[in-house]
Write a protein that holds these residues in place. Structure first.
Motif, PDB file in Angstrom:
ATOM      1  N   GLN A  12       0.823  -1.213   0.000  1.00 56.68           N
ATOM      2  CA  GLN A  12       0.000   0.000   0.000  1.00 56.68           C
ATOM      3  C   GLN A  12       0.857   1.263   0.000  1.00 56.68           C
ATOM      4  N   LYS A  13       2.003   1.208   0.662  1.00 58.03           N
ATOM      5  CA  LYS A  13       2.915   2.348   0.650  1.00 58.03           C
ATOM      6  C   LYS A  13       3.389   2.646  -0.776  1.00 58.03           C
ATOM      7  N   ARG A  14       3.752   1.597  -1.517  1.00 56.32           N
ATOM      8  CA  ARG A  14       4.199   1.764  -2.905  1.00 56.32           C
ATOM      9  C   ARG A  14       3.057   2.270  -3.783  1.00 56.32           C
ATOM     10  N   LEU A  15       1.861   1.738  -3.559  1.00 58.74           N
ATOM     11  CA  LEU A  15       0.711   2.165  -4.351  1.00 58.74           C
ATOM     12  C   LEU A  15       0.354   3.619  -4.064  1.00 58.74           C
ATOM     13  N   ASN A  93       9.979   0.071 -12.308  1.00 56.44           N
ATOM     14  CA  ASN A  93       9.409  -0.856 -11.322  1.00 56.44           C
ATOM     15  C   ASN A  93       7.983  -1.183 -11.737  1.00 56.44           C
ATOM     16  N   GLN A  94       7.817  -2.290 -12.444  1.00 57.41           N
ATOM     17  CA  GLN A  94       6.516  -2.645 -12.978  1.00 57.41           C
ATOM     18  C   GLN A  94       5.739  -3.602 -12.079  1.00 57.41           C
ATOM     19  N   TYR A  95       6.241  -3.832 -10.860  1.00 57.20           N
ATOM     20  CA  TYR A  95       5.567  -4.737  -9.933  1.00 57.20           C
ATOM     21  C   TYR A  95       4.340  -4.090  -9.277  1.00 57.20           C
ATOM     22  N   TYR A  96       4.243  -2.755  -9.342  1.00 53.38           N
ATOM     23  CA  TYR A  96       3.125  -2.044  -8.734  1.00 53.38           C
ATOM     24  C   TYR A  96       2.488  -1.172  -9.796  1.00 53.38           C
ATOM     25  N   TRP A  97       1.167  -1.098  -9.776  1.00 46.34           N
ATOM     26  CA  TRP A  97       0.485  -0.374 -10.844  1.00 46.34           C
ATOM     27  C   TRP A  97      -0.857   0.152 -10.368  1.00 46.34           C
ATOM     28  N   ILE A  98      -1.393   1.080 -11.164  1.00 49.68           N
ATOM     29  CA  ILE A  98      -2.759   1.558 -11.001  1.00 49.68           C
ATOM     30  C   ILE A  98      -3.536   1.087 -12.221  1.00 49.68           C
ATOM     31  N   ASP A  99      -4.627   0.353 -12.002  1.00 54.08           N
ATOM     32  CA  ASP A  99      -5.493  -0.043 -13.104  1.00 54.08           C
ATOM     33  C   ASP A  99      -6.323   1.149 -13.548  1.00 54.08           C
ATOM     34  N   ILE A 100      -6.346   1.397 -14.850  1.00 55.01           N
ATOM     35  CA  ILE A 100      -7.112   2.514 -15.409  1.00 55.01           C
ATOM     36  C   ILE A 100      -8.292   1.958 -16.200  1.00 55.01           C
ATOM     37  N   PHE A 101      -9.509   2.308 -15.774  1.00 54.57           N
ATOM     38  CA  PHE A 101     -10.715   1.884 -16.469  1.00 54.57           C
ATOM     39  C   PHE A 101     -11.228   3.055 -17.306  1.00 54.57           C
ATOM     40  N   ILE A 102     -11.410   2.799 -18.598  1.00 52.06           N
ATOM     41  CA  ILE A 102     -11.809   3.842 -19.536  1.00 52.06           C
ATOM     42  C   ILE A 102     -13.323   3.803 -19.708  1.00 52.06           C
ATOM     43  N   CYS A 103     -13.949   4.960 -19.566  1.00 53.96           N
ATOM     44  CA  CYS A 103     -15.405   5.060 -19.680  1.00 53.96           C
ATOM     45  C   CYS A 103     -15.799   5.579 -21.051  1.00 53.96           C
ATOM     46  N   ASP A 104     -16.519   4.750 -21.803  1.00 55.49           N
ATOM     47  CA  ASP A 104     -17.014   5.097 -23.130  1.00 55.49           C
ATOM     48  C   ASP A 104     -18.533   5.106 -23.128  1.00 55.49           C
ATOM     49  N   TYR A 105     -19.103   5.724 -24.157  1.00 54.32           N
ATOM     50  CA  TYR A 105     -20.557   5.766 -24.281  1.00 54.32           C
ATOM     51  C   TYR A 105     -21.095   4.446 -24.823  1.00 54.32           C
ATOM     52  N   ILE A 106     -22.324   4.127 -24.425  1.00 53.99           N
ATOM     53  CA  ILE A 106     -22.992   2.924 -24.913  1.00 53.99           C
ATOM     54  C   ILE A 106     -24.477   3.249 -25.137  1.00 53.99           C
ATOM     55  N   SER A 107     -25.068   2.569 -26.086  1.00 55.78           N
ATOM     56  CA  SER A 107     -26.449   2.840 -26.485  1.00 55.78           C
ATOM     57  C   SER A 107     -27.444   2.645 -25.342  1.00 55.78           C
ATOM     58  N   GLU A 108     -28.555   3.366 -25.437  1.00 54.62           N
ATOM     59  CA  GLU A 108     -29.654   3.181 -24.488  1.00 54.62           C
ATOM     60  C   GLU A 108     -30.486   1.946 -24.838  1.00 54.62           C
ATOM     61  N   THR A 109     -30.315   1.434 -26.049  1.00 59.32           N
ATOM     62  CA  THR A 109     -31.080   0.278 -26.525  1.00 59.32           C
ATOM     63  C   THR A 109     -30.429  -1.019 -26.090  1.00 59.32           C
ATOM     64  N   ASN A 248      -0.261 -11.301  -7.017  1.00 60.27           N
ATOM     65  CA  ASN A 248       1.106 -11.810  -6.866  1.00 60.27           C
ATOM     66  C   ASN A 248       1.503 -12.689  -8.045  1.00 60.27           C
ATOM     67  N   ILE A 249       0.535 -13.434  -8.615  1.00 58.74           N
ATOM     68  CA  ILE A 249       0.817 -14.215  -9.820  1.00 58.74           C
ATOM     69  C   ILE A 249       1.203 -13.285 -10.958  1.00 58.74           C
ATOM     70  N   VAL A 250       0.445 -12.209 -11.115  1.00 60.40           N
ATOM     71  CA  VAL A 250       0.740 -11.240 -12.172  1.00 60.40           C
ATOM     72  C   VAL A 250       2.100 -10.590 -11.942  1.00 60.40           C
ATOM     73  N   ARG A 251       2.393 -10.230 -10.688  1.00 59.82           N
ATOM     74  CA  ARG A 251       3.681  -9.587 -10.396  1.00 59.82           C
ATOM     75  C   ARG A 251       4.836 -10.533 -10.662  1.00 59.82           C
ATOM     76  N   ASN A 252       4.645 -11.808 -10.404  1.00 63.60           N
ATOM     77  CA  ASN A 252       5.701 -12.785 -10.667  1.00 63.60           C
ATOM     78  C   ASN A 252       5.938 -12.984 -12.152  1.00 63.60           C
ATOM     79  N   SER A 253       4.945 -12.616 -12.989  1.00 62.46           N
ATOM     80  CA  SER A 253       5.093 -12.765 -14.432  1.00 62.46           C
ATOM     81  C   SER A 253       5.785 -11.574 -15.076  1.00 62.46           C
TER      82      SER A 253
END
Length: 257
Positions: A12-15, A93-109, A248-253
């Protein structure tokens, strides 16, 4: 070289360091973002990290994401990684990251929503690598679903990563947008992609909230977002039943830079 698993406080300190740098870059370049998921929940309920959280999530509109990409184009210290699933990391240092979620428009239908989500799901599976397939826990699927998954995955190997990512982004960004009243997190996992919400949440006012020893950005409609994600009782702590080994699996990869 294998990643050495650190205790949750060190993680958490690194994040937190990453979040501060991300916030600074965004504020200096007039880029709006909001804390998201467990990071947003922690900010509102705990004024910081949820005690057991070992990742950080933010969300932003496509317009703000493209501004961020441009700002980081020549930045040697921080980079965006991933062609669909996107992460903000330090270059060294790629062992720690922030996930970025992109918000796009989607139909009302509803039918157009389903069509957009179907195409994105197909391209998502086609674009996966061996590690992400392993984390998908495909062995839990029924035989038909497993067959469709692997058929799509191996068919995707006929195309380049760049081609698949371009098709994905084009659909997410430009197809079946409706009247721009609804949004969705286009590069989230399947369950997250299905969550459609009021576009005004991301196009309204952004405010600062306390997070550990700093202030970070959230949408002013955070209450509606948290209710949608966690229910009306989101202020009552309930420990997530999650597989905490996945990160941790992802960080080990991750390969050494």
């Amino acid at each position: 070289m294998a990643f050495k698993i650190m205790n949750i406080k060190e993680t958490q300190k690194r994040l937190l360091e990453l979040l501060k740098q991300f916030d600074q870059i965004c504020r200096e370049n007039d880029i709006q973002y909001t804390l998201h998921g467990g990071t947003l929940l922690g900010a509102i309920r705990e004024h910081g990290f949820i005690p057991w959280d070992d990742d950080s999530d933010i969300a932003m509109t496509r317009k703000n994401f493209e501004k961020l990409k441009q700002c980081l184009k020549d930045n040697s210290q921080y980079k965006l990684f991933g062609n669909i699933k996107t992460q903000f990391k330090k270059s060294d240092n790629q062992y720690y990251w922030i996930d970025i979620f992109i918000c796009d428009y989607i139909s009302e239908t509803l039918n157009e929503q389903r069509k957009k989500l179907m195409y994105l799901t197909i391209l998502d599976i086609m674009n996966r690598d061996t590690n992400s397939v392993r984390l998908s826990q495909v062995n839990k699927y029924g035989n038909l679903k497993k067959f469709l998954f692997y058929s799509t995955y191996y068919f995707g190997k006929l195309f380049t990563k760049n081609f698949k990512a371009k098709q994905y982004i084009n659909i997410a960004k430009n197809k079946w947008q409706g009247n721009h009243t609804l949004m969705f997190r286009s590069n989230d996992q399947l369950k997250g992609r299905r969550e459609v919400f009021d576009a005004r949440w991301m196009n309204h006012r952004y405010i600062g909230v306390e997070f550990e020893d700093t202030k970070l950005m959230v949408i002013s409609d955070y209450d509606a977002l948290l209710i949608k994600c966690y229910g009306k009782n989101y202020m009552t702590p309930v420990k997530e039943q999650r597989n905490t080994t996945i990160h941790n699996i992802v960080r080990n990869s991750v390969e050494e830079p």
